[in-house]
Design an enzyme around this catalytic site. Structure first.
Site, mmCIF file in Angstrom:
data_model
loop_
_atom_site.group_PDB
_atom_site.id
_atom_site.type_symbol
_atom_site.label_atom_id
_atom_site.label_comp_id
_atom_site.label_asym_id
_atom_site.label_seq_id
_atom_site.Cartn_x
_atom_site.Cartn_y
_atom_site.Cartn_z
ATOM 1 N N HIS A 1 0.828 -1.202 0.000
ATOM 2 C CA HIS A 1 0.000 0.000 0.000
ATOM 3 C C HIS A 1 0.862 1.251 0.000
ATOM 4 C CE1 HIS A 1 0.490 -0.731 4.434
ATOM 5 N NE2 HIS A 1 0.724 0.579 4.414
ATOM 6 N N GLU B 1 -3.666 3.462 1.912
ATOM 7 C CA GLU B 1 -3.955 3.580 3.339
ATOM 8 C C GLU B 1 -4.169 5.059 3.625
ATOM 9 O OE1 GLU B 1 -1.402 3.655 7.432
ATOM 10 O OE2 GLU B 1 -0.909 2.063 6.006
ATOM 11 N N HIS C 1 2.599 11.987 -7.564
ATOM 12 C CA HIS C 1 1.186 11.685 -7.793
ATOM 13 C C HIS C 1 0.950 10.188 -7.713
ATOM 14 C CE1 HIS C 1 3.086 11.428 -11.825
ATOM 15 N NE2 HIS C 1 2.294 10.379 -11.952
ATOM 16 N N GLU D 1 -3.049 11.084 -11.380
ATOM 17 C CA GLU D 1 -2.916 11.089 -12.839
ATOM 18 C C GLU D 1 -3.788 9.980 -13.414
ATOM 19 O OE1 GLU D 1 0.572 10.921 -16.249
ATOM 20 O OE2 GLU D 1 0.941 9.935 -14.324
#
Length: 131
Positions: free
Chosen positions: A5, A56, A74, A122
């Site tokens: 994550h 998370e 990003h 994005e």
């Protein structure tokens, strides 16, 4: 090994969960309060954590905003059609900060939107070239 994550600190957990589920179509996978540490974690994604990378969202109780800094860039999401995704996300309340079009110095169609805390996301068309 695999990436499990990415963690984002958020200033309003309910607002962030609503954005990622309603605008981006993710699912809230699990959520837990940690009273001793005064924080709450919420895991969101497009599939089960056993085989998907997820986000998370960390809410530190009493902290309503963060400075994003200049190091983080990003999150990238692949979508079938960037133009259609922008329209759908805009209609759901998403803030598009760069309209769909070719990337700078390339032909891949991309767009950018911003989450409620200012993190950039994005959107990349499915048939992009990996470089």
């Amino acid at each position: 090994m695999r990436i499990l994550h990415t963690m984002l600190r958020v200033g309003d957990l309910e607002r962030s969960i609503a954005f990622y589920t309603n605008v981006l179509g993710m699912q809230l996978l699990r959520r837990k309060d940690y009273p001793a540490g005064e924080f709450t974690l919420a895991f969101i994604g497009y599939g089960d954590e056993t085989d998907q990378t997820v986000l998370e969202l960390t809410y530190n109780w009493g902290v309503d905003q963060y400075e994003l800094g200049t190091a983080f860039g990003h999150i990238a999401l692949e979508v079938p059609d960037v133009h259609a995704a922008c329209e759908k996300m805009r209609a759901a309340g998403g803030k598009i900060i760069r309209e769909a079009g070719p990337m700078n110095a390339g032909t891949t169609i991309i767009a950018f939107l911003e989450d409620p805390d200012g993190y950039q996301i994005e959107l990349i068309g499915e048939k992009h070239q990996r470089t």
